[in-house]
Scaffold this active site. Structure first.
Site, PDB file in Angstrom:
ATOM      1  N   SER A 159       0.837  -1.196   0.000  1.00  0.00           N
ATOM      2  CA  SER A 159       0.000   0.000   0.000  1.00  0.00           C
ATOM      3  C   SER A 159       0.870   1.243   0.000  1.00  0.00           C
ATOM      4  CB  SER A 159      -0.909   0.023   1.237  1.00  0.00           C
ATOM      5  OG  SER A 159      -1.620   1.244   1.301  1.00  0.00           O
ATOM      6  N   TYR A 172      -2.101  -1.067  10.100  1.00  0.00           N
ATOM      7  CA  TYR A 172      -2.131  -1.432   8.677  1.00  0.00           C
ATOM      8  C   TYR A 172      -0.838  -1.010   7.989  1.00  0.00           C
ATOM      9  CZ  TYR A 172      -3.925  -1.712   3.870  1.00  0.00           C
ATOM     10  OH  TYR A 172      -4.119  -2.018   2.547  1.00  0.00           O
TER      11      TYR A 172
END
Length: 264
Positions: A159, A172
Site C-alpha cells: 500500500s 495497517y
C-alpha cells in the site's frame, strides 16, 4: 472422433501459445473481490491458470472461477500454515504443475481507523496475522516451491500508505511496511534462481475495503489529494501486477512500485 464443435470448444479453453503466461499457474490470494479479483482476471487473460485463494465470499469466488477458462477457487486462511500449503497443493492437483507465480494480495483493515493510542491489541493482532504473517507464510512457501531457472514470479500487494503515513492506519501501515521489507530482502536471498520478488503499492482504490467505514467527506478528500483527481480502480492495478509476472519484467526485482496516480 470429436466433432468440430467440441474440438473448437477445447481449443478455446487452451491458452494461446503467444500469451505471455501460457502454461503457467498463478496463485492469487484475496481473489474473490476488489483488486485481487481484477488481478486474477487479468492474469487469466494473459494465459495463466489460476488458483483463487479466498477467506470468505464463497459465491463470488466460485462465480469468478466459473467465469475463467482455467481456474479453481480454494478457501484458505493465509495466516495458517496448512491453509497456505493447500493453495500450492491445489495448483498441482488442479493443473498437474506446481505454481509458477504467487500474488500475495489478501489483506484486512480496521475500518474504525483508530489512532495508535486507540488501537486494540485484538485489532493489531488480526491485522498483523493476515497482512504480515499471512504474506510471510505465502512468501516462504513460494521461495521453496516456485521453479528455478526462469518464470518464477512473486508479487506482494502492499500500500502507498507506507509512503504517506496517514493517521488512523498505524497497524495497517506497519503490516505493509513489514511486507515490503521482507520482499526486498527475499529478492536478494533468491539470487541465482531467476525468481523475482516485487511489491505493487496501490493508493486509494475503489473497493469494498477502501469504502468500509469512510464518510463521503473522507472519500472526497482522497480524490482531492490525488493529482489525477479520482480514486484508483482495480483495473489500474491489475496490469502493473500482470507485467511483473511476465518474462518481460525479469530485470525488475526487489522493487516497490507505487501505483497511486502520483499521490505519494
Amino acid at each position: 472422433m470429436a466433432d468440430a464443435s467440441s474440438a473448437a470448444a477445447t481449443a478455446s479453453a487452451q491458452p494461446a501459445a503467444s500469451a505471455p503466461l501460457a502454461g503457467r499457474v498463478a496463485i492469487v490470494t484475496g481473489a474473490s473481490r476488489g483488486i485481487g479479483r481484477a488481478i486474477a482476471a487479468h492474469l487469466s487473460s494473459l494465459g495463466a491458470s489460476l488458483v483463487l485463494g479466498y477467506a470468505s465470499s464463497d459465491a463470488e469466488a466460485e462465480a469468478l472461477a466459473a467465469s475463467l477458462p482455467r481456474a479453481v477457487a480454494v478457501r484458505a486462511d493465509v495466516s495458517d500454515e496448512a491453509g497456505v500449503r493447500s493453495l500450492f497443493d491445489a495448483a498441482e492437483s488442479a493443473f498437474g504443475a506446481g505454481a509458477h507465480i504467487l500474488v500475495a494480495n489478501a489483506g484486512v483493515l480496521d475500518d474504525k481507523y483508530p489512532s495508535l493510542a486507540d488501537t486494540t491489541t485484538e485489532s493489531f493482532d488480526r491485522t498483523l496475522a493476515v497482512n504480515a504473517r499471512g504474506v510471510f507464510l505465502c512468501l516462504r512457501e513460494a521461495a521453496n516451491q516456485l521453479p528455478r531457472g526462469g518464470g518464477g514470479r512473486i508479487v506482494a500487494v502492499t500500500s502507498s500508505v507506507v509512503g504517506s503515513l496517514p493517521t488512523g492506519y498505524a497497524a495497517y501501515t506497519a503490516s505493509k511496511a513489514a511486507v515490503e521489507a521482507m520482499v526486498r530482502t527475499m529478492a536478494k536471498e533468491l539470487k541465482g534462481t531467476r525468481i523475482t520478488a516485487n511489491c505493487v503499492a496501490p493508493g486509494s482504490t475503489a473497493s469494498d475495503m477502501f469504502f468500509a467505514g469512510k464518510t463521503e467527506d473522507m472519500v472526497r478528500r482522497n480524490v482531492e489529494n490525488n493529482p489525477m483527481e479520482r480514486l484508483g480502480e482495480p483495473r489500474d492495478i491489475a496490469p502493473v501486477v500482470g507485467f511483473l509476472c511476465t518474462d518481460a519484467a525479469e530485470w525488475v526485482n526487489g522493487q516497490v512500485i507505487r501505483a497511486n496516480g502520483g499521490y505519494v
